[in-house]
Design an enzyme around this catalytic site. Structure first.
Site, PDB file in Angstrom:
ATOM      1  CE1 TYR A   3      -3.540  -2.499  -0.092  1.00 57.77           C
ATOM      2  CE2 TYR A   3      -3.441  -3.038   2.706  1.00 57.77           C
ATOM      3  CZ  TYR A   3      -3.709  -2.742   1.070  1.00 57.77           C
ATOM      4  OH  TYR A   3      -4.748  -3.982   1.473  1.00 57.77           O
TER       5      TYR A   3
ATOM      6  CD  GLU B 159      -1.565  15.186  -6.046  1.00 56.45           C
ATOM      7  OE1 GLU B 159      -1.872  16.692  -5.483  1.00 56.45           O
ATOM      8  OE2 GLU B 159      -2.981  14.710  -5.768  1.00 56.45           O
TER       9      GLU B 159
ATOM     10  CD  GLU C  27       3.445  19.175  -1.236  1.00 57.02           C
ATOM     11  OE1 GLU C  27       2.486  19.609  -1.179  1.00 57.02           O
ATOM     12  OE2 GLU C  27       4.078  19.816  -1.295  1.00 57.02           O
TER      13      GLU C  27
ATOM     14  CD  GLU D 260      -3.276  21.374  -0.449  1.00 53.90           C
ATOM     15  OE1 GLU D 260      -3.357  20.974  -2.036  1.00 53.90           O
ATOM     16  OE2 GLU D 260      -2.375  22.341   0.312  1.00 53.90           O
TER      17      GLU D 260
ATOM     18  CE  LYS E 236      -7.973  22.569   1.151  1.00 51.27           C
ATOM     19  NZ  LYS E 236      -8.769  22.530  -0.559  1.00 51.27           N
ATOM     20  CG  ASP E 237      -4.084  29.333   4.798  1.00 51.71           C
ATOM     21  OD1 ASP E 237      -4.060  28.412   2.844  1.00 51.71           O
ATOM     22  OD2 ASP E 237      -4.366  30.114   4.600  1.00 51.71           O
TER      23      ASP E 237
ATOM     24  CB  SER F 297       0.318  25.285   2.528  1.00 58.94           C
ATOM     25  OG  SER F 297       1.188  25.260   1.486  1.00 58.94           O
TER      26      SER F 297
END
Length: 124
Positions: free
Chosen positions: A16, A28, A69, A76, A94-95, A98
């Site tokens: 997996y 991505e 990442e 996300e 999300k910010d 990131s």
């Protein structure tokens, strides 16, 4: 009779993990760019014949950026699944995710500069 469920379970987990890594690298764009940079610094490492310590730091830095990442991408995707429409709270989450990538990338850049600046400067 020996119980092989533990070993089979671990092998399935590795399967997996490999599938997930492949999905990240092939779907991505941010991972594609960072993976490409990882390949570039690996080639540079061979070219400049970096030391074992420098290899360890470089591998750790590249792995850290890719791992963070990947986690950011997962966060996300979960946020988009839970709340597909714009929501300021989801945007905040999300910010922050990131921002974690940003810190990892800055650290990797610092490692790269420490390793390669003297080597590149010596060429001139």
């Amino acid at each position: 009779m020996k119980d092989n469920r533990f070993v089979k379970g671990r092998l399935k987990s590795v399967e997996y993990s490999i599938k997930g890594a492949w999905k990240l690298v092939t779907s991505e764009h941010s991972i594609m760019v960072q993976f490409g940079l990882g390949v570039a610094v690996t080639i540079a490492g061979f070219y400049f014949n970096i030391s074992a310590t420098e290899w360890m730091l470089q591998i750790f830095a590249v792995g850290l950026v890719l791992a963070i990442e990947g986690a950011n991408t997962a966060i996300e995707k979960i946020c988009d699944f839970i709340h597909p429409d714009f929501n300021p709270k989801i945007g905040f989450i999300k910010d922050i995710a990131s921002g974690a990538v940003f810190f990892a990338a800055l650290s990797a850049i610092a490692v790269g500069c420490i390793i390669y600046y003297p080597k590149v400067a010596a060429l001139f």
